[in-house]
Design a protein around this motif. Structure first.
Motif, mmCIF file in Angstrom:
data_model
loop_
_atom_site.group_PDB
_atom_site.id
_atom_site.type_symbol
_atom_site.label_atom_id
_atom_site.label_comp_id
_atom_site.label_asym_id
_atom_site.label_seq_id
_atom_site.Cartn_x
_atom_site.Cartn_y
_atom_site.Cartn_z
ATOM 1 N N ARG A 127 78.460 64.983 1.578
ATOM 2 C CA ARG A 127 77.551 65.576 2.564
ATOM 3 C C ARG A 127 77.033 64.549 3.560
ATOM 4 N N LEU A 128 76.993 63.301 3.158
ATOM 5 C CA LEU A 128 76.444 62.247 4.004
ATOM 6 C C LEU A 128 77.491 61.738 4.984
ATOM 7 N N THR A 129 77.033 61.138 6.062
ATOM 8 C CA THR A 129 77.929 60.495 7.025
ATOM 9 C C THR A 129 78.027 59.020 6.670
ATOM 10 N N TRP A 130 79.193 58.616 6.174
ATOM 11 C CA TRP A 130 79.425 57.243 5.734
ATOM 12 C C TRP A 130 80.164 56.485 6.830
ATOM 13 N N MET A 131 79.733 55.243 7.079
ATOM 14 C CA MET A 131 80.312 54.471 8.174
ATOM 15 C C MET A 131 80.545 53.013 7.770
ATOM 16 N N VAL A 132 81.653 52.466 8.197
ATOM 17 C CA VAL A 132 81.828 51.022 8.231
ATOM 18 C C VAL A 132 81.308 50.582 9.589
ATOM 19 N N ALA A 133 80.246 49.798 9.589
ATOM 20 C CA ALA A 133 79.608 49.432 10.854
ATOM 21 C C ALA A 133 78.757 48.189 10.655
ATOM 22 N N SER A 134 78.389 47.584 11.778
ATOM 23 C CA SER A 134 77.559 46.394 11.754
ATOM 24 C C SER A 134 76.084 46.767 11.648
ATOM 25 N N MET A 135 75.349 46.061 10.804
ATOM 26 C CA MET A 135 73.913 46.299 10.670
ATOM 27 C C MET A 135 73.156 45.779 11.898
ATOM 28 N N ALA A 136 73.803 44.936 12.696
ATOM 29 C CA ALA A 136 73.178 44.432 13.921
ATOM 30 C C ALA A 136 73.491 45.319 15.120
ATOM 31 N N ARG A 137 74.440 46.264 14.961
ATOM 32 C CA ARG A 137 74.817 47.194 16.034
ATOM 33 C C ARG A 137 75.039 48.568 15.415
ATOM 34 N N VAL A 138 73.989 49.152 14.903
ATOM 35 C CA VAL A 138 74.101 50.432 14.203
ATOM 36 C C VAL A 138 74.478 51.526 15.201
ATOM 37 N N PRO A 139 75.556 52.279 14.947
ATOM 38 C CA PRO A 139 76.011 53.298 15.903
ATOM 39 C C PRO A 139 75.229 54.605 15.799
ATOM 40 N N LEU A 140 73.912 54.506 15.934
ATOM 41 C CA LEU A 140 73.021 55.662 15.975
ATOM 42 C C LEU A 140 72.078 55.496 17.158
ATOM 43 N N SER A 141 71.628 56.601 17.718
ATOM 44 C CA SER A 141 70.798 56.562 18.915
ATOM 45 C C SER A 141 69.385 56.079 18.625
ATOM 46 N N ASP A 142 68.693 55.662 19.672
ATOM 47 C CA ASP A 142 67.317 55.180 19.560
ATOM 48 C C ASP A 142 66.422 56.257 18.955
ATOM 49 N N ALA A 143 65.480 55.821 18.101
ATOM 50 C CA ALA A 143 64.456 56.702 17.527
ATOM 51 C C ALA A 143 65.049 57.916 16.816
ATOM 52 N N SER A 144 66.217 57.744 16.192
ATOM 53 C CA SER A 144 66.905 58.875 15.565
ATOM 54 C C SER A 144 66.597 59.038 14.079
ATOM 55 N N CYS A 145 65.945 58.061 13.471
ATOM 56 C CA CYS A 145 65.723 58.091 12.019
ATOM 57 C C CYS A 145 64.235 58.150 11.683
#
Length: 270
Positions: A127-145
């Motif tokens: 159910r979750l969205t799993w990503m391989v990504a950088s913690m210094a460049r998180v591919p989520l929009s500003d103020a989204s969490c």
């Protein structure tokens, strides 16, 4: 929510992947995760934990040795009831899955820089969205969490603040100075002191320290495999001498060790 790691444009679903308006496309792996770590953002060919470390951590955690850590984290997350949450540095997904169980109606995201870790993690909760990504460049929009969890993970504080909506918070979980003290004493002639509050000096302006607690108990590791897994999933697996590691693993009596975790919660101000 998802943003392109190359141009920061919004990503939308397309077939078995995602695409941005500029045409950058990222396919979903057969295991179910998205690889949003472009090669130019890597510091090595395969960054993050390798397969052996990931498997050792998975075996140790699935045996329940750190279950109280996950249970308390899930309780603290549920108390804050976020609509959207992120596990930043999720590893092989043990703690992420427990948060997901505690927040069944919330939208959950999880990322790690290690592809080997995320390959295993995404099987825990599709159910979750799993990503391989950088913690210094998180591919989520500003103020989204509304909630971010960081468990035993390096943290880019400015990036975490960018991701949090006003009133949202970050729960950081890390070891105290007494964590695994008996193991460290068995492995080294001198145990170096560790300041478990040094991260407080890194908190950016506009974030308030709202909660702190320590969870501590004694853990008995009776099986050699559990002791070997614990060593393999920590830096002690390569820092300590082979002779001392073998002594810890092969001793006949159960190995008694202190588990001591610190939970700190930081809220982004409006």
């Amino acid at each position: 929510m998802l943003t392109c790691p190359l141009c920061q444009g919004s990503l939308s679903q397309l077939d078995n992947g995602v695409v941005c308006p500029a045409g950058h496309r990222f396919d979903r792996a057969r295991q179910g995760y998205l690889n949003l770590l472009p090669v130019q953002h890597k510091n090595s060919r395969d960054p993050g934990d390798n397969q052996a470390m990931v498997q050792a951590r998975r075996d140790f955690l699935d045996a329940g040795h750190y279950a109280p850590v996950a249970e308390r984290l899930a309780q603290l997350a549920a108390e804050r009831a976020p609509g959207t949450w992120l596990d930043i540095g999720c590893g092989e997904g043990y703690y992420t899955a427990r948060i997901g169980q505690a927040l069944p109606t919330a939208q959950g995201f999880a990322l790690d820089i290690s592809r080997e870790a995320v390959k295993r993690a995404c099987r825990r909760d599709p159910r979750l969205t799993w990503m391989v990504a950088s913690m210094a460049r998180v591919p989520l929009s500003d103020a989204s969490c509304q909630f971010i969890a960081s468990v035993f993970s390096p943290l880019d504080w400015s990036e975490a603040k960018r991701l949090l909506s006003p009133g949202g918070g970050l729960m950081r979980v890390g070891p105290t100075e007494g964590h695994l003290m008996e193991l460290r004493q068995a492995l080294y002639d001198e145990v170096r002191p560790y300041a478990d509050d040094k991260h407080l000096a890194l908190v950016p302006e506009g974030m308030t320290h709202a909660h702190s607690e320590i969870l501590q108990w004694r853990l008995s590791l009776a099986e050699p495999k559990a002791r070997a897994d614990l060593l393999a999933m920590t830096p002690h697996g390569w820092r300590a001498s082979a002779k001392r590691r073998t002594r810890v693993i092969e001793q006949t009596a159960p190995f008694e060790v202190t588990v001591s975790m610190r939970y700190d919660y930081f809220v982004r101000q409006a």
